[in-house]
Motif scaffolding. Structure first.
Motif, mmCIF file in Angstrom:
data_model
loop_
_atom_site.group_PDB
_atom_site.id
_atom_site.type_symbol
_atom_site.label_atom_id
_atom_site.label_comp_id
_atom_site.label_asym_id
_atom_site.label_seq_id
_atom_site.Cartn_x
_atom_site.Cartn_y
_atom_site.Cartn_z
ATOM 1 N N ALA A 1 40.925 36.699 47.399
ATOM 2 C CA ALA A 1 41.656 37.467 48.002
ATOM 3 C C ALA A 1 43.107 36.713 48.048
ATOM 4 C CB ALA A 1 41.425 38.396 49.391
ATOM 5 N N ASP A 2 42.852 35.368 48.711
ATOM 6 C CA ASP A 2 43.808 34.547 48.852
ATOM 7 C C ASP A 2 44.351 33.876 47.584
ATOM 8 O OD1 ASP A 2 43.591 34.734 51.665
ATOM 9 O OD2 ASP A 2 42.687 32.789 52.018
ATOM 10 N N ALA A 3 43.717 34.004 46.468
ATOM 11 C CA ALA A 3 44.020 33.447 45.215
ATOM 12 C C ALA A 3 44.847 34.483 44.261
ATOM 13 C CB ALA A 3 42.967 32.687 44.442
ATOM 14 N N ALA A 4 44.419 35.865 44.783
ATOM 15 C CA ALA A 4 44.815 37.095 43.859
ATOM 16 C C ALA A 4 46.382 37.624 44.475
ATOM 17 C CB ALA A 4 43.753 38.202 43.852
ATOM 18 N N PRO A 5 47.046 38.264 43.697
ATOM 19 C CA PRO A 5 48.429 38.630 44.070
ATOM 20 C C PRO A 5 47.835 40.147 44.686
ATOM 21 C CG PRO A 5 48.447 38.376 41.608
ATOM 22 C CD PRO A 5 46.824 37.978 42.135
ATOM 23 N N PRO A 6 48.839 40.530 45.823
ATOM 24 C CA PRO A 6 48.392 41.521 46.880
ATOM 25 C C PRO A 6 48.291 42.573 45.485
ATOM 26 C CG PRO A 6 50.407 40.513 47.667
ATOM 27 C CD PRO A 6 49.911 39.883 46.202
ATOM 28 N N GLY A 7 47.224 43.655 45.998
ATOM 29 C CA GLY A 7 46.824 44.901 45.149
ATOM 30 C C GLY A 7 46.408 44.501 43.866
ATOM 31 N N ALA A 8 46.047 43.274 43.445
ATOM 32 C CA ALA A 8 45.645 42.999 42.024
ATOM 33 C C ALA A 8 44.478 43.874 41.526
ATOM 34 C CB ALA A 8 45.397 41.645 41.842
ATOM 35 N N ARG A 9 44.698 43.926 40.042
ATOM 36 C CA ARG A 9 43.585 44.671 39.404
ATOM 37 C C ARG A 9 42.569 43.429 39.198
ATOM 38 N NH1 ARG A 9 44.263 46.905 34.720
ATOM 39 N NH2 ARG A 9 42.471 48.128 34.791
ATOM 40 N N LEU A 10 41.159 43.709 39.241
ATOM 41 C CA LEU A 10 40.407 42.716 39.517
ATOM 42 C C LEU A 10 39.046 43.040 38.647
ATOM 43 C CD1 LEU A 10 39.469 40.146 42.288
ATOM 44 C CD2 LEU A 10 37.723 41.413 41.307
ATOM 45 N N LEU A 11 38.615 42.480 37.978
ATOM 46 C CA LEU A 11 37.603 42.461 37.097
ATOM 47 C C LEU A 11 36.406 41.543 37.684
ATOM 48 C CD1 LEU A 11 35.827 44.040 34.858
ATOM 49 C CD2 LEU A 11 36.719 42.010 33.201
ATOM 50 N N GLU A 12 35.371 42.254 38.331
ATOM 51 C CA GLU A 12 34.247 41.346 38.881
ATOM 52 C C GLU A 12 33.077 41.389 38.083
ATOM 53 O OE1 GLU A 12 31.478 41.031 43.081
ATOM 54 O OE2 GLU A 12 32.710 43.023 42.569
ATOM 55 N N LEU A 13 32.801 40.179 37.366
ATOM 56 C CA LEU A 13 31.507 40.185 36.497
ATOM 57 C C LEU A 13 30.514 39.726 37.272
ATOM 58 C CD1 LEU A 13 33.583 38.408 33.631
ATOM 59 C CD2 LEU A 13 32.988 40.742 33.891
ATOM 60 N N ASP B 1 33.573 44.338 26.249
ATOM 61 C CA ASP B 1 34.829 44.447 25.860
ATOM 62 C C ASP B 1 35.417 45.850 26.411
ATOM 63 O OD1 ASP B 1 37.136 44.329 24.625
ATOM 64 O OD2 ASP B 1 36.427 43.788 22.474
ATOM 65 N N LEU B 2 36.220 45.810 27.303
ATOM 66 C CA LEU B 2 36.804 47.024 27.858
ATOM 67 C C LEU B 2 37.929 47.514 27.281
ATOM 68 C CD1 LEU B 2 36.077 46.566 31.592
ATOM 69 C CD2 LEU B 2 34.851 47.851 29.971
ATOM 70 N N GLY B 3 38.637 46.622 26.266
ATOM 71 C CA GLY B 3 39.774 46.833 25.623
ATOM 72 C C GLY B 3 41.038 46.873 26.635
ATOM 73 N N GLU B 4 40.837 46.313 27.800
ATOM 74 C CA GLU B 4 41.961 46.405 28.763
ATOM 75 C C GLU B 4 42.186 44.870 29.707
ATOM 76 O OE1 GLU B 4 41.061 48.662 32.569
ATOM 77 O OE2 GLU B 4 39.464 49.472 31.041
ATOM 78 N N ARG B 5 43.403 44.630 30.244
ATOM 79 C CA ARG B 5 43.399 43.233 30.925
ATOM 80 C C ARG B 5 43.731 43.583 32.391
ATOM 81 N NH1 ARG B 5 45.415 39.210 27.047
ATOM 82 N NH2 ARG B 5 44.429 39.566 25.244
ATOM 83 N N PHE B 6 43.408 42.370 33.163
ATOM 84 C CA PHE B 6 43.324 42.406 34.577
ATOM 85 C C PHE B 6 44.048 41.213 34.961
ATOM 86 C CE2 PHE B 6 39.700 44.770 33.249
ATOM 87 C CZ PHE B 6 39.445 45.719 33.916
ATOM 88 N N ASP B 7 44.534 41.459 36.188
ATOM 89 C CA ASP B 7 45.219 40.424 36.991
ATOM 90 C C ASP B 7 44.521 39.280 37.249
ATOM 91 O OD1 ASP B 7 47.701 42.035 37.177
ATOM 92 O OD2 ASP B 7 46.695 43.215 38.567
ATOM 93 N N VAL B 8 43.231 39.494 37.817
ATOM 94 C CA VAL B 8 42.225 38.627 38.064
ATOM 95 C C VAL B 8 40.655 38.861 37.497
ATOM 96 C CG1 VAL B 8 41.223 37.517 40.003
ATOM 97 C CG2 VAL B 8 43.588 38.061 40.356
ATOM 98 N N VAL B 9 40.186 37.893 36.841
ATOM 99 C CA VAL B 9 38.893 38.053 36.517
ATOM 100 C C VAL B 9 38.075 37.008 37.497
ATOM 101 C CG1 VAL B 9 37.035 38.084 34.611
ATOM 102 C CG2 VAL B 9 39.316 38.709 34.390
ATOM 103 N N THR B 10 36.800 37.410 37.984
ATOM 104 C CA THR B 10 35.928 36.521 38.576
ATOM 105 C C THR B 10 34.501 36.463 38.176
ATOM 106 O OG1 THR B 10 34.993 38.315 39.963
ATOM 107 C CG2 THR B 10 36.858 37.342 40.805
#
Length: 230
Positions: free
Chosen positions: A40-52, A97-106
């Motif tokens: 959370a500290d490394a992500a922008p507030p309210g970011a869209r995050l993909l958790e792998l 391959d979701l065909g979309e992009r996220f602010d953060v991927v973990t």
């Protein structure tokens, strides 16, 4: 239940298991550490995050509580039944391959150290495929002494003992790691294949996926922030 696992991976104990030897029941009980705060500290507030590799939501739920919008991916349908409040995707990380992009991927749980040929590069390719050009990928690496200081253990609140019981070389720089999770009322084990990575090797695999290290997030070097290269 006898797990149906991939070669080199396995687990013992009560309940269902995933193909990489993880116990579903175990992961519903494992406490979370500092990982959600680091992410959370490394992500922008309210970011869209993909958790792998979200498992049973051990990190998903605290990330949601911190205001992140989480899409949680796991190859185990049983694990995903325990995830609440997030969009869930039942899929193999390597083929996603979701065909979309996220602010953060973990990419946590030391998955980047996979001992299976080609899997690491496919995992990182998935990360790059899904991260925005101005986004970041947060990767959890093994500690410097992970393969050398064995056996070792730590005791967590609630009476859980996590023990790295053995690390056995199996060839070509790959080790078989045996971990034990001991509660007063139940015991699970997991065996998996892991490859140590030098800093240079890690950077080379990142570069092959179109990523580069932006900064190290923790003093022990375990968490790294990578960004699209170029």
């Amino acid at each position: 239940m006898t797990p149906q696992t991939r070669p080199g991976y396995g687990g013992t104990g009560p309940g269902a298991f995933t193909p990489d030897g993880c116990s579903v029941d175990l992961y519903t009980r494992l406490p979370v550490g500092e990982e959600p705060r680091i992410i959370a500290d490394a992500a922008p507030p309210g970011a869209r995050l993909l958790e792998l590799g979200c498992g049973a939501g051990r990190m998903t739920h605290p990330l949601l509580e911190r205001g992140l919008e989480v899409t949680a991916v796991d190859e185990s349908a049983e694990m995903l039944t325990h995830v609440r409040g997030a969009r869930t995707v039942h899929a193999s990380i390597e083929d996603l391959d979701l065909g979309e992009r996220f602010d953060v991927v973990t990419l946590a749980s030391f998955l980047v150290h996979s001992g299976l040929d080609g899997v690491r590069d496919r995992l990182l390719a998935t990360c790059r495929r899904h991260v925005r050009d101005d986004g970041c990928v947060l990767i959890q690496r093994e500690g410097a002494d992970y393969h050398s200081v064995v056996p070792r253990e730590r005791v967590l609140p609630g009476g859980l003992t996590i023990r790295i019981a053995a690390v056995t070389p199996v060839g070509d720089g790959v080790d078989e790691v045996r971990t034990e999770y001991v509660w007063p009322d139940a015991v699970w084990t997991q065996t998996f294949l892991s490859r140590e990575l030098t800093h240079e090797e890690f950077e080379r695999h990142l570069a092959a996926a179109g990523l580069a290290i932006d900064r190290i997030l923790t003093d022990d070097g375990i968490w790294v922030r990578a960004v699209p290269a170029g």
